[in-house]
Design an enzyme around this catalytic site. Sequence first.
Site: not given
Lengths: 155, 276, 765
Positions: C480, C722, C725
């Site tokens: 995204g 972020g 992961e």
Amino acid sequence: MSEKMAISFTVNGNRETREVEVGHTLLKFIRDELHLTGTKSGCEIGECGACTVMLDGKPVNSCLVLAVEIDGKELLTIEGLTENGELDRIQKAFIDHAAFQCGYCTPGMIMSARALLERTANPTDEDINQALSGNLCRCGAYQEIREAVKAASKK
Amino acid sequence: MLNYSYVKCKDLTQAYDLLEKEEQVYPLAGGTDLIVGMRGGKFAAKIIVDIKDLPELKILEENDQGIVIGAAVTLNEIATFKPIIDHALVLAEGAHTVGSYPIRNRATLAGNICNASPAADTAAPLMVLNAQVKITGSHGKRTVSINEFFVGPGQNVLKKGELVESVLIPRPYPNGTGVYLKASRTGSVDLATVGVAVQSWDNKVQVAVGAVAATPVRAISVEKAVNENGEKDLARAASLARDDISPITDLRGSREYRYHMAEVLIRRGIEKVMEV
Amino acid sequence: MAELKTVGTSVQRKDAIEKVTGSAQFIEDRYMGPMLHAKMKKSTVAHGKIKNINIEKAKAHPGVKAVLTGKDYPNKIGLYLIDRDFLAIEKVRFWGEPVAVVAAVTEKAAAEAVELIEVEYDELPGVFDPRESMKDDAPIIHEDLGSYEIVPIFYPKPGTNIANHFKLRKGDVEKGFAEADVVIEKEYYVPQMQHVPIETHKAAVQWGLDGKLTVWSTAQSPNVVRQLLAKSFDIPMHKIRVISSYIGGGFGCKAGASVEGLVIPLAKMFPGYIVRIVFNREEDMQGTFTRQALFSKLKTGVRKDGRITALEYEMIWDGGAYTEYGVNIVRAAGYSSTGAYDIPNVKTDSYCVYTNNSIGGPVRGFGMCEMQWGIERQIEEIAKQLDIDPLEVRMINGMKKGSTTAAGQVVQDVDYHKCLKTVADQIGWGKKEGKFRGKGIAGLVKCPAQPSNAASSAIIRINEDGTAHVMIGATEMGQGMLTVISQIASEALNIPIDKIDIKVPDTDFTPYEWQSVGSRITYTCGTSVKRAAEDALGQIYRIAADLLETPQADLTFDGKMVYSTKDPEIKATIREIADSCKKCTGEGIAGPIIGRGSFVPTNMTNLDPETGQGNPGLFYCFGATGAEVEVDPETGVVTVLQLAAAIDAGQAVNPQLCKSQLHGGTIMGLSTALYEEVKFDKGVMLNRNFTDYKISTIDNTPHIESFIIETPETNGPYGARGIGEQPMIAVAPAVANAVCDALDIEFNTFPLTPEKVWKAIQDKK
């Protein structure tokens, strides 16, 4: 040996007559000859579902169908779902629910979902699971996909 | 891309003539095993004879003999055919666990048994239903019991020039219930680690197991214990299956686990059909 | 902070319509011109000297244009440790290693020609277990390790199979154990897994008649591909153009450089042609990166009150045949080796070891799934031995603001405890639901594993009508990025998101991005985009001030219009400002507006070679997973009844996409927890297709309750960090902890396949 045969079929509503290599799968024919590249190749052994298209109204893995086999048949690919630029209800629901990430499995997933909604108007979670279990999504959009298919069925 | 000639058969005679006269000829019905096998080098096809649209092979009907399933009938058609659901649910269940929905739109029952994988999910159900395989060829027709159809992994009794025309689920139908229980690694689209079909007939059971021997096998020892010796301890009865099977270790499971799972699923299957 | 308009909202994905209509172009969907098809010849031994390669028959095969072998590729390639041949030269080091490559006019001719290549090997003894490979008498896999070029933060041991030994010494571990009331020592094993993106690796290369090399690739990181190819083939960077289309899933396997180089020498022979290579599933599985297996020994000392005083962690990683990228996973696991916990005394030795298995490399989690498996399992042991609730042990030792990592880095902006508590509450922690049912929790932390100067940059072009183009070098592989980066640009520019266009990268036109890896793009690329937007906005104000003859301080921009806050009649439209603005006299003020922004971390440092101390983390993202399972004790089948996941995103730029990542990572984690393991027999990968290697499907994926925690990241764009992961990391231990709770049996490895669980139950009996 490179044998060719003439076949006639309908693709996304259009009548076509083509010469096809008998050694080619439907997947290869769709992508390389019809240039409908929305249909994807992911495993070539019918395990991933990225190449799912509808043949005579039923979803099939186009990697496991020979191109010559579609003679006289009706083929629907992801490109055939939009009409005059208007998305169909499943495509819209996939967008609303962010039911995809990389988008590679998405055309096959939507074709399987379309086939499901054509045979089962109001599917349960279990119906959706059964119908889409042959479409792998490594990004893991399964939860959103279930929601999207349910939402599309209610439209 | 694969190297072969393709023949769309006009009738069955053309198909078995080609099978008889030419070498490396493969019939194409669903193609789901054939195309994978050709790509993987398992089948070196020179000629493919497409029999899928032959009307005589598309027959799916109930007649006074029983339920006739033509060789080109797909597994999805079988899994939703009312007489099968009513009288041979174990087969509907087995057919339903083969591959995914799109696969089952192509894959056929005849293909599933002709491929003769020990793990074929329709094989054990057909065995407990006493199915008969109708074989046709240039030398005439013959009928073989499903129990005699499999010879070894990938091998069946078909001779050169023969193909399966249909499978019959004969009358009288079982008057009890049937169940197909499958163990697999993921519980989703997967090959069976062990597949067990159990069908009750009157107060007797028939049991068949897949993926535990060179062919799908009947669990004769279990059947005998339950049906003839009146064994009430079903766990003990199921454990006798060890005499009937000889599993191997592969990527899907060890020999040891397969022995165990065959026992467990047989016991559960019998409990289910006997409503214990 | 001012109220946010676009950031924090679930705007529609920028790639949405293309992706649901099948019009999104992936590499293989592009017709680029006259094409040749390339195919590899793969080794049939895992370790051996190449005695002879006969390519004559292949060259003579109809349709074949060229056949090349390793000697046609003189230079090695590698991201951190330059140890990898494009095509094996004197020896092969893993089964399936490419030894020759064919270019032909059709895929069929190329495939047939490959079969005609004859290779003779002198087979060498192989080594397939990294613990064996570390022994003195093990066969040496890279005789020239000492001469390989390497980034000087890695420590290979020439003359051995150790490609990197990362050492970490924090505090005084002996003292820590002396303070402990209980010492627990266990061994753990995590097997190899595969990324299996549904799109395999593909590349197409054209050597232009003007000498320009164009590479279309499934690469996650086009700039790194350009850098590595420039070095390996000695081509200046302005002569290489790397284009990444949409990528059909990456998960790490498309990081660094992979297939691109294989076809470059072929392309050079046929200028003007496109030479394309498309890996099939089997090639993709055995020929690209595999998650490194980990054998580990973990020893913790703990006081009666639950406080961990010391940790000693030995990790032996199966680096496979080439460790050009893997050495850094081993390093990252080493410097993160306390997981989400604040442990004062630590001794870690993390070894990257060559074997003759498939190449180890980056996978979602970058060593954290494997390393934190041990930590999160051992915490359960601590809890059991001390008779304390394992959640409590996590709470006692969990990192908080001001805690230090294993590397001694102080963490800020942390609310790990909230993540734990959230999932615990969701699954009804503490309530036993019945026999053979169990609950488990595990925590996680991860920072991006990247060089301390890994940079990002962005350019924003304001069009004459006030719409904008955002140009960045990050790639879109499903995460995204296009949408999130556009939202950050929209927020900073105050221009509505539907007036912002953004595309996938092309190194000739888009500015530098180190790599789209490490869950770093939202932060790093996001920061450079925010800076570029601020730069453009500054220009808008400066031009407007000049045009309106009003001090900048009195002006405000609402996305359409700049006007004076003192007199709203003093105003100019964005069109007037952006379209090469001129005064009423006709005199020009300024040309087109181009904003630029770049980012390089300033909070990271090298690590001390002896102690591993320093600041390796750009930011730290914490999270937790909770699971409830039911086990069938007869069959060993584990059914997941509840799955809860929480991640601290700082600020969710797009909550819907944030949840997508959270769900996707959790599902991938669950798939590895229950099903996935690459199986080898003396280096031969046995399960190399989807029939034999099973991953999660929709029908075995339970509903996930997901929670986004928002503890703002001080230096992240709008507080964001972020999370791509991270959601995967804690799933396997959470599920295993739940299974252990259900059965009171320890599991020190996964996947928890029915057979493995059944066997453990038998062993206990």
